[in-house]
Design a protein around this motif. Structure first.
Motif, PDB file in Angstrom:
ATOM      1  N   ALA A  14       0.823  -1.212   0.000  1.00  0.00           N
ATOM      2  CA  ALA A  14       0.000   0.000   0.000  1.00  0.00           C
ATOM      3  C   ALA A  14       0.856   1.260   0.000  1.00  0.00           C
ATOM      4  CB  ALA A  14      -0.893   0.000   1.249  1.00  0.00           C
ATOM      5  N   ASP A  35      -5.470  -0.156 -12.977  1.00  0.00           N
ATOM      6  CA  ASP A  35      -5.161  -0.154 -11.546  1.00  0.00           C
ATOM      7  C   ASP A  35      -6.059  -1.226 -10.937  1.00  0.00           C
ATOM      8  OD1 ASP A  35      -5.283   0.228  -8.823  1.00  0.00           O
ATOM      9  OD2 ASP A  35      -5.409   2.412  -8.934  1.00  0.00           O
ATOM     10  N   THR A  36      -5.503  -2.418 -10.693  1.00  0.00           N
ATOM     11  CA  THR A  36      -6.353  -3.538 -10.269  1.00  0.00           C
ATOM     12  C   THR A  36      -6.864  -3.369  -8.841  1.00  0.00           C
ATOM     13  OG1 THR A  36      -4.490  -4.898  -9.501  1.00  0.00           O
ATOM     14  CG2 THR A  36      -5.139  -5.141 -11.809  1.00  0.00           C
ATOM     15  N   GLY A  37      -6.220  -2.520  -8.050  1.00  0.00           N
ATOM     16  CA  GLY A  37      -6.708  -2.249  -6.698  1.00  0.00           C
ATOM     17  C   GLY A  37      -8.120  -1.676  -6.731  1.00  0.00           C
ATOM     18  N   LEU A  38      -8.425  -0.937  -7.815  1.00  0.00           N
ATOM     19  CA  LEU A  38      -9.763  -0.347  -7.916  1.00  0.00           C
ATOM     20  C   LEU A  38     -10.845  -1.423  -8.001  1.00  0.00           C
ATOM     21  CD1 LEU A  38      -9.372   2.711 -10.341  1.00  0.00           C
ATOM     22  CD2 LEU A  38      -9.717   2.751  -7.856  1.00  0.00           C
ATOM     23  N   ALA A  90     -10.371  -8.744  -0.602  1.00  0.00           N
ATOM     24  CA  ALA A  90      -9.317  -9.288  -1.470  1.00  0.00           C
ATOM     25  C   ALA A  90      -8.728 -10.578  -0.920  1.00  0.00           C
ATOM     26  CB  ALA A  90      -8.204  -8.257  -1.663  1.00  0.00           C
ATOM     27  N   ILE A 120       0.192  -9.225  -9.741  1.00  0.00           N
ATOM     28  CA  ILE A 120       0.237  -9.172 -11.212  1.00  0.00           C
ATOM     29  C   ILE A 120       1.390 -10.032 -11.747  1.00  0.00           C
ATOM     30  CG2 ILE A 120       0.268  -7.677 -13.242  1.00  0.00           C
ATOM     31  CD1 ILE A 120      -2.123  -7.274 -11.281  1.00  0.00           C
ATOM     32  N   ARG A 175      -2.261 -13.555   3.617  1.00  0.00           N
ATOM     33  CA  ARG A 175      -3.407 -14.357   3.146  1.00  0.00           C
ATOM     34  C   ARG A 175      -2.909 -15.546   2.331  1.00  0.00           C
ATOM     35  NH1 ARG A 175      -4.770  -9.475  -0.834  1.00  0.00           N
ATOM     36  NH2 ARG A 175      -3.411 -10.084  -2.531  1.00  0.00           N
TER      37      ARG A 175
HETATM   38  O1  CDP Z   1      -3.368   2.215  -3.353  1.00  0.00           O
HETATM   39  P1  CDP Z   1      -3.073   1.136  -2.367  1.00  0.00           P
HETATM   40  O2  CDP Z   1      -1.743   0.509  -2.608  1.00  0.00           O
HETATM   41  O3  CDP Z   1      -3.291   1.550  -0.948  1.00  0.00           O
HETATM   42  O4  CDP Z   1      -4.161   0.005  -2.551  1.00  0.00           O
HETATM   43  P2  CDP Z   1      -4.762  -0.604  -3.883  1.00  0.00           P
HETATM   44  O5  CDP Z   1      -3.658  -0.954  -4.843  1.00  0.00           O
HETATM   45  O6  CDP Z   1      -5.855   0.258  -4.373  1.00  0.00           O
HETATM   46  O7  CDP Z   1      -5.365  -1.981  -3.345  1.00  0.00           O
HETATM   47  C1  CDP Z   1      -6.341  -2.010  -2.325  1.00  0.00           C
HETATM   48  C2  CDP Z   1      -6.364  -3.414  -1.739  1.00  0.00           C
HETATM   49  O8  CDP Z   1      -6.799  -4.328  -2.752  1.00  0.00           O
HETATM   50  C3  CDP Z   1      -5.019  -3.953  -1.278  1.00  0.00           C
HETATM   51  O9  CDP Z   1      -4.734  -3.693   0.091  1.00  0.00           O
HETATM   52  C4  CDP Z   1      -5.131  -5.452  -1.531  1.00  0.00           C
HETATM   53  O10 CDP Z   1      -5.700  -6.125  -0.428  1.00  0.00           O
HETATM   54  C5  CDP Z   1      -6.106  -5.555  -2.672  1.00  0.00           C
HETATM   55  N1  CDP Z   1      -5.471  -5.879  -3.961  1.00  0.00           N
HETATM   56  C6  CDP Z   1      -5.152  -7.188  -4.199  1.00  0.00           C
HETATM   57  O11 CDP Z   1      -5.330  -8.043  -3.341  1.00  0.00           O
HETATM   58  N2  CDP Z   1      -4.659  -7.563  -5.419  1.00  0.00           N
HETATM   59  C7  CDP Z   1      -4.432  -6.651  -6.356  1.00  0.00           C
HETATM   60  N3  CDP Z   1      -3.963  -7.044  -7.546  1.00  0.00           N
HETATM   61  C8  CDP Z   1      -4.712  -5.288  -6.124  1.00  0.00           C
HETATM   62  C9  CDP Z   1      -5.227  -4.925  -4.887  1.00  0.00           C
END
Ligand code: CDP
Length: 218
Positions: A14, A35-38, A90, A120, A175
């Motif tokens: 993060a 942006d896969t977090g979205l 997630a 990824i 996890r």
């Molecule tokens: O921007 P930030 O790095 O805080 O978070 P984000 O990339 O938006 O991702 C939010 C949450 O989604 C992360 O804390 C992960 O738990 C989850 N995530 C994931 O598990 N796998 C991904 N490919 C992207 C996000």
């Protein structure tokens, strides 16, 4: 075999700066960016809006399957609340499974793509020509996230943000399904002491070198 486009996988914890780097690399190399977090943030958002618990697996899978990228309200999705909630959904393997295909088909575009997230380089695009794992100290990441949230008008407290970051690191790395970890063939980029220009220059050089080695235009 048809020539495949350049795929760049950016992973990291993060607030490591991976999103900004991914966006800038996509602009530099003329590639679409996801942006896969979205996707995880939007899944959590749909659950909260429906008054469902974040560990309601059936509702979470339904929410993940029903996502419409074009409807994303990014300002809301990037809030602190949804950062926390997204890491809870997630961790559900069925949610991750429901989101794999959309991510892989984005990466399979003929022109190539940049994707950023946590898995990824390890799960979604294990064959990506370029993999970068972006890190920074938890304190530095908390500073950056506090500034980012404050600039969007969210009330922030540095100590709480640091706690959020540590909790999320632990949940994302611990996890069982697709944990956050560096791929064997990824290049680690520590941005603790780099400003965005320096981090971008370093990432761009990594892409050029790896893309050339893989015979892709960089
Ligand atoms: O921007 P930030 O790095 O805080 O978070 P984000 O990339 O938006 O991702 C939010 C949450 O989604 C992360 O804390 C992960 O738990 C989850 N995530 C994931 O598990 N796998 C991904 N490919 C992207 C996000």
């Amino acid at each position: 075999m048809p020539e495949r486009g350049l795929v760049i996988a950016i992973d990291g914890p993060a607030a490591s700066g991976k999103g900004t780097l991914a966006r800038r690399l996509a602009a530099q190399f003329g590639l679409p960016h996801l942006d896969t977090g979205l996707l995880y943030r939007a899944t959590a958002c749909a659950l909260l809006d429906d008054g469902r618990a974040l560990d309601d697996i059936r509702a979470a899978v339904e929410a993940a399957r029903g996502l419409a990228l074009c409807d994303f309200d990014e300002a809301r999705l990037r809030s602190r609340e949804l950062g926390e909630a997204s890491s809870v959904v997630a961790a559900i393997p069925q949610v991750r499974a429901a989101l794999i295909e959309a991510q892989r088909s984005f990466a399979a575009r003929s022109e190539g793509a940049v994707l950023d997230g946590r898995d990824i380089g390890t799960v979604i695009c294990p064959d990506a020509a370029v993999k970068i794992f972006v890190t920074a100290s938890a304190e530095k990441r908390a500073q950056r996230r506090a500034l980012e949230l404050a600039s969007r008008g969210e009330r922030v407290d540095y100590a709480h943000i640091l706690e959020d970051i540590r909790r999320r690191d632990e949940r994302d790395s611990g996890r069982s399904s697709a944990p956050l970890k560096i791929a064997d063939d990824a290049v680690r980029l520590d941005t603790t002491d780099l400003d965005i220009e320096a981090a971008f220059a370093a990432a761009r050089d990594i892409v050029r070198e790896k893309a050339e080695l893989a015979g892709k235009v960089g």
